[in-house]
Scaffold this motif. Structure first.
Motif, PDB file in Angstrom:
ATOM      1  N   ASP A  60      -3.562   3.007  -5.759  1.00  0.00           N
ATOM      2  CA  ASP A  60      -3.907   1.912  -6.711  1.00  0.00           C
ATOM      3  C   ASP A  60      -3.413   2.038  -8.051  1.00  0.00           C
TER       4      ASP A  60
ATOM      5  N   LYS B 221      -6.053   6.298  -4.249  1.00  0.00           N
ATOM      6  CA  LYS B 221      -6.163   5.322  -3.203  1.00  0.00           C
ATOM      7  C   LYS B 221      -4.902   4.097  -3.328  1.00  0.00           C
TER       8      LYS B 221
ATOM      9  N   ASN C  25      -7.518   4.772 -14.189  1.00  0.00           N
ATOM     10  CA  ASN C  25      -8.976   5.372 -14.523  1.00  0.00           C
ATOM     11  C   ASN C  25      -9.258   6.818 -14.252  1.00  0.00           C
ATOM     12  N   LYS C  26      -8.487   7.145 -13.282  1.00  0.00           N
ATOM     13  CA  LYS C  26      -8.914   8.751 -13.152  1.00  0.00           C
ATOM     14  C   LYS C  26      -7.998   9.651 -13.777  1.00  0.00           C
TER      15      LYS C  26
ATOM     16  N   GLU D 105      -6.925   2.077 -10.172  1.00  0.00           N
ATOM     17  CA  GLU D 105      -7.653   3.522  -9.820  1.00  0.00           C
ATOM     18  C   GLU D 105      -7.035   4.548 -10.684  1.00  0.00           C
TER      19      GLU D 105
END
Length: 344
Positions: free
Chosen positions: A214, A212, A220-221, A217
């Protein structure tokens, strides 16, 4: 395959796709309006922003400065990612007698509605192109931005050279994608994969992740991938923010981010610093100052009844399409450790 030829092919093949994240960032910041201190002796214009993030705010500041130098009174409005509000701002500008309107569209698929709202008033799309470039015309609808077909392609060229130097032609990659379905996400992904193919690299995806655009994000992924034991050769990111999230995930997992290439796009200040530090392998510079300046130049040309690209210091479209004279390209530029000092 030559880059120029490749770009023309991708431009034709990928213009009918959806909404685009202009700089690869989906967040917005300050709302409200801003005005240039131009005298207005050469007319008034309105710039209708989709939102304001770091990249678009720089573009806005450049447009305001260029308008002031041209004796134009420019008002900037922030639609806060509201497509209906964007149309209202355009209609207000037209009804108020503005000589031209510039717009960073919220929804590139809805470009025709923006053209309809402007009517006979010259309209310039900036940063984000219409999904269908046929809405452009030589009389009063132009576009100034950077050709997204080249951004990912530069990443692929770099990676191909990197892996060929290691004697590798088969690689596995992790892909951090921006907002799914947006023009930038689609073209940046297509460009890097096409370049790898063109240069003889057989690239296989380990996983495609929706980051995204970001940073948090992406971190975290990526973190679970690093602890899962999955093997990969590089991390490809649609923008610098996600690439930096990948760097942070690596550092948190005690993985050296310089042990494999992490590549981004946009050449933000943090991205350039990461390239200089060796934490990112490369990025691709997108020029917000050039886009803001070029957008005003296109508007001034249309106001004067001239082709959008007349007298431009930037790049004219050479695809030979009916809309070519309506486009001014602000080139992307690959940034590596060899030249990153020029971008800091």
């Amino acid at each position: 395959m030559k880059l120029k030829k490749m770009m023309a092919m991708l431009l034709v093949g990928a213009t009918c796709v959806g909404m685009m994240a202009g700089c690869g960032s989906s967040g917005s910041s300050n709302s409200g309006s801003a005005e240039s201190t131009g005298s207005g002796e050469n007319g008034t214009m309105t710039l209708v922003m989709s939102s304001r993030d770091e990249f678009l705010s720089t573009l806005e500041a450049s447009a305001l400065k260029e308008a002031e130098a041209a004796g134009v009174k420019l008002t900037s409005q922030d639609a806060q990612n509201d497509a209906a509000k964007q149309i209202q701002y355009i209609e207000t500008a037209v009804n108020g007698g503005d000589a031209a309107v510039l717009v960073v569209p919220v929804d590139s698929d809805a470009a025709q509605s923006l053209v309809d709202a402007a009517g006979d008033t010259p309209l310039v799309f900036v940063n984000r192109p219409p999904s269908d470039l046929n809405v452009l015309n030589a009389e009063n609808v132009g576009y100034c931005g950077s050709n997204e077909d080249t951004s990912g392609y530069y990443q692929g060229e770099y990676l191909a050279e990197y892996f060929k130097a290691q004697g590798k032609t088969d690689i596995k990659y992790v892909l951090l994608q921006g907002e799914l379905g947006q023009v930038s996400q689609i073209k940046r992904c297509a460009g890097v994969l096409q370049a790898l193919k063109d240069y003889g690299i057989n690239a296989t995806s380990v996983v495609d992740l929706a980051g995204k655009y970001d940073r948090a994000e992406a971190m975290n992924k990526i973190s679970p991938i690093l602890t899962s034991g999955q093997q990969f050769d590089c991390i490809i990111s649609n923008n610098d923010a996600m690439a930096l999230g990948a760097v942070e995930a690596c550092e948190a997992a005690n993985v050296d981010p310089s042990s494999f290439p992490i590549v981004g796009i946009d050449c933000t200040a943090d991205g350039a610093a990461a390239v200089q530090a060796g934490k990112m392998a490369m990025t691709v510079f997108q020029n917000p100052t050039g886009q803001g300046k070029g957008g005003i130049e296109v508007a001034l040309n249309l106001m004067a009844g001239k082709p959008a690209n007349e007298g431009t210091e930037f790049v004219k479209d050479d695809t030979g399409e009916s809309y070519s004279d309506s486009i001014v390209w602000i080139p992307f530029e690959p940034v590596t450790a060899d030249n990153v000092a020029d971008y800091l």
